[in-house]
Design a protein around this motif. Structure first.
Motif, mmCIF file in Angstrom:
data_model
loop_
_atom_site.group_PDB
_atom_site.id
_atom_site.type_symbol
_atom_site.label_atom_id
_atom_site.label_comp_id
_atom_site.label_asym_id
_atom_site.label_seq_id
_atom_site.Cartn_x
_atom_site.Cartn_y
_atom_site.Cartn_z
ATOM 1 N N GLU A 148 0.830 -1.212 0.000
ATOM 2 C CA GLU A 148 0.000 0.000 0.000
ATOM 3 C C GLU A 148 0.860 1.256 0.000
ATOM 4 O O GLU A 148 0.567 2.219 -0.729
ATOM 5 C CB GLU A 148 -0.921 0.006 1.222
ATOM 6 N N LEU A 149 1.917 1.245 0.800
ATOM 7 C CA LEU A 149 2.798 2.404 0.832
ATOM 8 C C LEU A 149 3.478 2.632 -0.510
ATOM 9 O O LEU A 149 3.627 3.773 -0.965
ATOM 10 C CB LEU A 149 3.852 2.228 1.927
ATOM 11 N N LYS A 150 3.869 1.556 -1.159
ATOM 12 C CA LYS A 150 4.488 1.686 -2.481
ATOM 13 C C LYS A 150 3.509 2.299 -3.479
ATOM 14 O O LYS A 150 3.868 3.159 -4.284
ATOM 15 C CB LYS A 150 4.968 0.327 -2.981
ATOM 16 N N GLU A 151 2.246 1.831 -3.423
ATOM 17 C CA GLU A 151 1.228 2.369 -4.337
ATOM 18 C C GLU A 151 1.000 3.854 -4.077
ATOM 19 O O GLU A 151 0.863 4.651 -5.016
ATOM 20 C CB GLU A 151 -0.076 1.585 -4.189
ATOM 21 N N LEU A 152 0.925 4.247 -2.805
ATOM 22 C CA LEU A 152 0.749 5.664 -2.460
ATOM 23 C C LEU A 152 1.914 6.502 -2.991
ATOM 24 O O LEU A 152 1.700 7.586 -3.549
ATOM 25 C CB LEU A 152 0.647 5.836 -0.948
ATOM 26 N N ASN A 153 3.114 5.999 -2.830
ATOM 27 C CA ASN A 153 4.280 6.725 -3.332
ATOM 28 C C ASN A 153 4.252 6.852 -4.848
ATOM 29 O O ASN A 153 4.637 7.881 -5.394
ATOM 30 C CB ASN A 153 5.572 6.040 -2.887
ATOM 31 N N GLN A 154 3.789 5.806 -5.517
ATOM 32 C CA GLN A 154 3.724 5.858 -6.977
ATOM 33 C C GLN A 154 2.678 6.878 -7.429
ATOM 34 O O GLN A 154 2.880 7.596 -8.400
ATOM 35 C CB GLN A 154 3.402 4.481 -7.553
ATOM 36 N N HIS A 158 3.387 10.614 -9.676
ATOM 37 C CA HIS A 158 2.825 10.969 -10.982
ATOM 38 C C HIS A 158 2.082 12.302 -10.940
ATOM 39 O O HIS A 158 1.172 12.530 -11.715
ATOM 40 C CB HIS A 158 1.887 9.863 -11.481
ATOM 41 N N VAL A 159 2.452 13.204 -10.085
ATOM 42 C CA VAL A 159 1.836 14.524 -10.017
ATOM 43 C C VAL A 159 2.385 15.369 -11.162
ATOM 44 O O VAL A 159 3.604 15.426 -11.382
ATOM 45 C CB VAL A 159 2.143 15.177 -8.644
ATOM 46 N N ASP A 160 1.483 16.032 -11.887
ATOM 47 C CA ASP A 160 1.884 16.874 -13.027
ATOM 48 C C ASP A 160 2.070 18.311 -12.533
ATOM 49 O O ASP A 160 1.105 19.041 -12.334
ATOM 50 C CB ASP A 160 0.817 16.804 -14.123
ATOM 51 N N PHE A 161 3.333 18.662 -12.325
ATOM 52 C CA PHE A 161 3.633 19.986 -11.778
ATOM 53 C C PHE A 161 3.329 21.093 -12.785
ATOM 54 O O PHE A 161 2.937 22.195 -12.406
ATOM 55 C CB PHE A 161 5.095 20.053 -11.333
ATOM 56 N N GLU A 162 3.510 20.825 -14.076
ATOM 57 C CA GLU A 162 3.249 21.838 -15.104
ATOM 58 C C GLU A 162 1.779 22.232 -15.103
ATOM 59 O O GLU A 162 1.431 23.413 -15.170
ATOM 60 C CB GLU A 162 3.655 21.309 -16.490
ATOM 61 N N ALA A 163 0.914 21.223 -14.985
ATOM 62 C CA ALA A 163 -0.521 21.505 -14.960
ATOM 63 C C ALA A 163 -0.891 22.294 -13.704
ATOM 64 O O ALA A 163 -1.744 23.201 -13.754
ATOM 65 C CB ALA A 163 -1.315 20.203 -15.022
ATOM 66 N N MET A 164 -0.271 21.949 -12.597
ATOM 67 C CA MET A 164 -0.548 22.661 -11.351
ATOM 68 C C MET A 164 -0.124 24.124 -11.463
ATOM 69 O O MET A 164 -0.857 25.042 -11.035
ATOM 70 C CB MET A 164 0.194 22.000 -10.179
ATOM 71 N N LEU A 165 1.041 24.389 -12.051
ATOM 72 C CA LEU A 165 1.510 25.764 -12.219
ATOM 73 C C LEU A 165 0.594 26.541 -13.160
ATOM 74 O O LEU A 165 0.280 27.715 -12.922
ATOM 75 C CB LEU A 165 2.947 25.774 -12.744
#
Length: 181
Positions: A148-154, A158-165
Motif C-alpha cells: 500500500e505504501l508503495k502504491e501511495l508513493n507511486q 505521478h503529479v503533473d507539476f506543469e498543470a498545477m503551475l
C-alpha cells in the motif's frame, strides 16, 4: 644495540611483579551514573584518569575481569566499577548508582518473552502451530502494508507539476481581473 656472541637472554633476572598490580589508564565513563556522596551526575563519555586492576579469582571464559577506580568530579569520592564480559557491559560496584537504562530493560523483556514462548512450544505442539500461523499472518499484513505504501508513493510520484503551475497562473489572473473590476 650490540649483542655479544655469548649473550643468553635466559640469564637476565625476571621482575617479580605482583598479580594485583594497578595501572593508571585514561578512560571514559561507560554509562551515566550519580555519585552517592554528593549527588553529582557523571555522564557517559566523561574522561577520567583511572586505576585499573585485574580482579583476582574472577574469569569469564578465560577473559580476565578488570576493576576501575575513578574519582567523582565534585567531591573526589572513589567510584568503582568492573567489566562484565558475559553481558558485554560494566557493573557498578560502589560509590555511585547507575542511572536508568530503558534499552537494557527492553532487551531483557524481549529475551524473557522469547524464552517463555520457546518453553511453551516445547510442551505443546499445538502452540507451535498457532505461533507459526500468527507469524505468517503478521508477515502477510506487513507485506500488504508495504505494498500500500508503495502504491501511495507511486501515485504521488505521478503529479503533473506543469498543470498545477498553469492552473495557479489562471487563478492569479482571474483574481487580478476581479480586483481591476
Amino acid at each position: 644495540k650490540y649483542y655479544p656472541p655469548d649473550f643468553d637472554p635466559a640469564k637476565i633476572p625476571k621482575l617479580k611483579l605482583p598479580k594485583d598490580r594497578q595501572y593508571v589508564v585514561r578512560l571514559m565513563a561507560p554509562f551515566n551514573m550519580r555519585c552517592k556522596t554528593c549527588g553529582e551526575y557523571i555522564y557517559k563519555g566523561k574522561k577520567f584518569n583511572a586505576r585499573k586492576e585485574t580482579v583476582q579469582n574472577e574469569v569469564y571464559l578465560g577473559l580476565p575481569i578488570f576493576r576501575f577506580y575513578i574519582k567523582c568530579t565534585r567531591c573526589l569520592a572513589e567510584i568503582t566499577f568492573k567489566t562484565d564480559p558475559e553481558n558485554t557491559d560494566y557493573t557498578m560496584e560502589h560509590g555511585a548508582t547507575r542511572n536508568f537504562q530503558a534499552e537494557k530493560l527492553l532487551e531483557e523483556e524481549e529475551k524473557r518473552m522469547q524464552k517463555e514462548r520457546e518453553e511453551e512450544e516445547l510442551n505443546n505442539p499445538m502452540k507451535v502451530l498457532e505461533n507459526r500461523t500468527k507469524d505468517s499472518k503478521l508477515e502477510m499484513e506487513v507485506l500488504e502494508n508495504l505494498q500500500e505504501l508503495k502504491e501511495l508513493n507511486q501515485r504521488q510520484a505521478h503529479v503533473d507539476f506543469e498543470a498545477m503551475l498553469k492552473q495557479y497562473k489562471e487563478f492569479e489572473e482571474e483574481q487580478r481581473r476581479k480586483e481591476q473590476e
